[in-house]
Design a protein around this motif. Structure first.
Motif, PDB file in Angstrom:
ATOM      1  N   ASP A 155      -1.269   6.775  10.352  1.00 11.76           N
ATOM      2  CA  ASP A 155       0.010   6.627   9.346  1.00 11.76           C
ATOM      3  C   ASP A 155       0.537   5.357   9.149  1.00 11.76           C
ATOM      4  O   ASP A 155       1.001   5.033   8.426  1.00 11.76           O
ATOM      5  N   GLU A 156       0.439   4.509  10.155  1.00 14.41           N
ATOM      6  CA  GLU A 156       0.900   3.041  10.209  1.00 14.41           C
ATOM      7  C   GLU A 156      -0.059   2.294   9.152  1.00 14.41           C
ATOM      8  O   GLU A 156       0.483   1.622   8.306  1.00 14.41           O
ATOM      9  N   ILE A 157      -1.493   2.341   9.233  1.00  9.22           N
ATOM     10  CA  ILE A 157      -2.423   1.866   8.313  1.00  9.22           C
ATOM     11  C   ILE A 157      -1.922   2.139   6.897  1.00  9.22           C
ATOM     12  O   ILE A 157      -1.784   1.424   6.035  1.00  9.22           O
ATOM     13  N   ASP A 158      -1.825   3.530   6.775  1.00  6.99           N
ATOM     14  CA  ASP A 158      -1.505   3.953   5.375  1.00  6.99           C
ATOM     15  C   ASP A 158      -0.123   3.451   4.730  1.00  6.99           C
ATOM     16  O   ASP A 158       0.013   2.909   3.644  1.00  6.99           O
ATOM     17  N   ARG A 159       0.830   3.269   5.837  1.00  7.53           N
ATOM     18  CA  ARG A 159       2.194   2.672   5.212  1.00  7.53           C
ATOM     19  C   ARG A 159       1.924   1.389   4.940  1.00  7.53           C
ATOM     20  O   ARG A 159       2.484   0.858   3.801  1.00  7.53           O
ATOM     21  N   ARG A 160       1.140   0.464   5.929  1.00  4.99           N
ATOM     22  CA  ARG A 160       1.127  -1.015   5.671  1.00  4.99           C
ATOM     23  C   ARG A 160       0.415  -1.270   3.941  1.00  4.99           C
ATOM     24  O   ARG A 160       0.569  -2.147   3.410  1.00  4.99           O
ATOM     25  N   ILE A 161      -0.772  -0.282   4.037  1.00  4.08           N
ATOM     26  CA  ILE A 161      -1.519  -0.624   2.934  1.00  4.08           C
ATOM     27  C   ILE A 161      -0.703  -0.276   1.631  1.00  4.08           C
ATOM     28  O   ILE A 161      -0.951  -0.950   0.512  1.00  4.08           O
ATOM     29  N   THR A 162       0.120   0.701   1.777  1.00  6.85           N
ATOM     30  CA  THR A 162       0.845   1.014   0.472  1.00  6.85           C
ATOM     31  C   THR A 162       1.711   0.187   0.049  1.00  6.85           C
ATOM     32  O   THR A 162       2.232  -0.332  -1.130  1.00  6.85           O
ATOM     33  N   GLU A 163       2.570  -0.749   1.159  1.00  7.25           N
ATOM     34  CA  GLU A 163       3.386  -1.541   1.000  1.00  7.25           C
ATOM     35  C   GLU A 163       3.010  -2.925   0.526  1.00  7.25           C
ATOM     36  O   GLU A 163       3.445  -3.657  -0.546  1.00  7.25           O
ATOM     37  N   ALA A 164       1.683  -3.252   0.870  1.00 13.53           N
ATOM     38  CA  ALA A 164       0.880  -4.544   0.526  1.00 13.53           C
ATOM     39  C   ALA A 164       0.426  -4.027  -0.879  1.00 13.53           C
ATOM     40  O   ALA A 164       0.520  -5.103  -1.770  1.00 13.53           O
ATOM     41  N   ALA A 165      -0.034  -2.966  -1.137  1.00 14.04           N
ATOM     42  CA  ALA A 165      -0.476  -2.549  -2.642  1.00 14.04           C
ATOM     43  C   ALA A 165       0.362  -2.721  -3.619  1.00 14.04           C
ATOM     44  O   ALA A 165       0.320  -3.422  -4.758  1.00 14.04           O
ATOM     45  N   ARG A 166       1.737  -2.377  -3.277  1.00 16.75           N
ATOM     46  CA  ARG A 166       2.884  -2.323  -4.013  1.00 16.75           C
ATOM     47  C   ARG A 166       3.209  -3.682  -4.323  1.00 16.75           C
ATOM     48  O   ARG A 166       3.654  -4.180  -5.671  1.00 16.75           O
ATOM     49  N   ALA A 167       3.293  -4.787  -3.283  1.00 15.32           N
ATOM     50  CA  ALA A 167       3.903  -5.995  -3.480  1.00 15.32           C
ATOM     51  C   ALA A 167       2.917  -6.907  -4.125  1.00 15.32           C
ATOM     52  O   ALA A 167       3.300  -7.647  -5.025  1.00 15.32           O
ATOM     53  N   LEU A 168       1.554  -6.588  -4.112  1.00 16.88           N
ATOM     54  CA  LEU A 168       0.542  -7.371  -4.912  1.00 16.88           C
ATOM     55  C   LEU A 168       0.060  -6.904  -6.444  1.00 16.88           C
ATOM     56  O   LEU A 168      -0.740  -7.292  -6.804  1.00 16.88           O
ATOM     57  N   GLU A 169       0.744  -5.493  -6.598  1.00 15.70           N
ATOM     58  CA  GLU A 169       0.342  -4.702  -7.825  1.00 15.70           C
ATOM     59  C   GLU A 169      -1.018  -4.406  -7.889  1.00 15.70           C
ATOM     60  O   GLU A 169      -1.702  -4.728  -9.143  1.00 15.70           O
TER      61      GLU A 169
END
Length: 343
Positions: free
Chosen positions: A109-123
């Protein structure tokens, strides 16, 4: 986040090839430091020593107060972004981003959260299920940055990450890197040979020459007060003009002045109302139109070269002879060793 300290760091290959010659540097928490210099100056070697990819011959490297000389790269709490992206071609973007976290046994769940945050920041949210071969160069570089971001390291190390991109993409990506670094407030060291990239990214610039630091300071400090003729000609495009003060056009220069530096934008075409103690005649050899302005390349009467800036719509003919002048407060004075003199 972390401070990084280099204390008299040295790197010697074999018995006598000294690539890094006693570099000392304190990097503050959250600061973006850019190492810049010509090919072979030691900037990438120095970065790799901080990363643990090159052994340290002498001196100390500390990250967050911990001496890391003998630690493996994986133990230094840093993340690197390379020019070749280093993505796994058989994995999706999501799998590439998750790979390092899975190796550290990060909860799913932490992996998924970090990936979502990074993907959003980098578009790059829409690319998460694609393979690297389905992405453009700019998109692959964003994924490489995302892989570093999800780690939440103490420091980012960038090794010429934009050199494989075209000019337009480089401009876009350096703006993106600076925005992300400021928002994440992560201590960063960035290596480039591109002085324009260095000027726009850095909190502080470190100019390296033959394994030594020539000068450290903010981009504007290095531009306005270069410590040496090397820095004067490396920082700024076109380079600063360096002129030998023969004929004594300004008698107020210190007696040990060996070289006078003048930026292209500080030279103007003289007329009868022009003031200033410096005048030089040049024959126009070439004119470079770069949009709103042009850079004119000329030859002086003693065979030297000089570059000056004019508005882009100015009509100057090749072969024309012009007289240039500059105000004394725009001069940069250097001694015989190339060291800056007080004006």
């Amino acid at each position: 986040m972390a401070t990084i300290e280099l204390k008299d760091v040295r790197k010697t290959y074999g018995t006598n090839i000294e690539a890094i010659k006693g570099v000392s540097l304190d990097i503050q928490d959250g600061e973006m430091i850019v190492l810049v210099g010509p090919s072979g100056c030691g900037k990438s070697t120095l970065l790799r020593m901080v990363a643990g990819l090159e052994s340290i011959t002498g001196g100390d490297v500390t990250i967050a107060g911990r001496r890391v000389n003998n630690l493996e790269p994986s133990e230094r709490d840093i993340a690197m972004v390379f020019q070749n992206y280093a993505l796994y071609p058989h994995m999706t973007v999501r799998q590439n981003l998750a790979y390092g976290l899975k190796n550290r046994n990060t909860p799913k769940d932490e992996i998924d959260r970090r990936i979502t945050e990074a993907a959003r920041a980098l578009e790059i949210e829409q690319f998460l299920e694609r393979k690297p071969r389905q992405l453009s160069g700019g998109q692959r570089q964003r994924v490489a940055m995302g892989r570093a971001i999800v780690r939440k390291p103490a420091a980012f190390l960038f090794d010429e990450p934009l050199s494989n991109l075209d000019a337009k993409l480089r401009v876009q990506m350096r703006v993106e890197i600076r925005r992300l670094q400021r928002s994440l407030e992560t201590t960063s060291i960035y290596v480039t040979h591109d002085q324009m990239e260095a000027m726009t990214l850095a909190d502080r610039l470190v100019v390296l020459n033959a394994g030594r630091i020539e000068q450290v300071g903010t981009p504007i400090e290095l531009y306005e007060k270069p410590a040496t003729t090397f820095v004067a000609t490396f920082i700024g495009s076109p380079s600063m003009n360096l002129i030998k003060p023969t004929g004594g056009p300004n008698t107020n220069w210190p007696s040990d002045t060996a070289t006078v530096g003048i930026r292209p934008e500080d030279l103007v075409i003289a007329d009868t109302s022009s003031a200033g103690g410096f005048r030089v005649k040049v024959q126009v050899m070439a004119v470079e139109l770069v949009g709103a302005e042009s850079y004119v390349h000329g030859m002086t009467e003693d065979g030297g070269t000089i570059v000056f800036r004019v508005p882009g719509r100015s009509v100057i003919a090749i072969g024309e002879t012009l007289e240039l002048t500059a105000l004394p407060d725009r001069f940069h004075l250097f001694d015989a060793d190339g060291r800056r003199l007080s004006p």
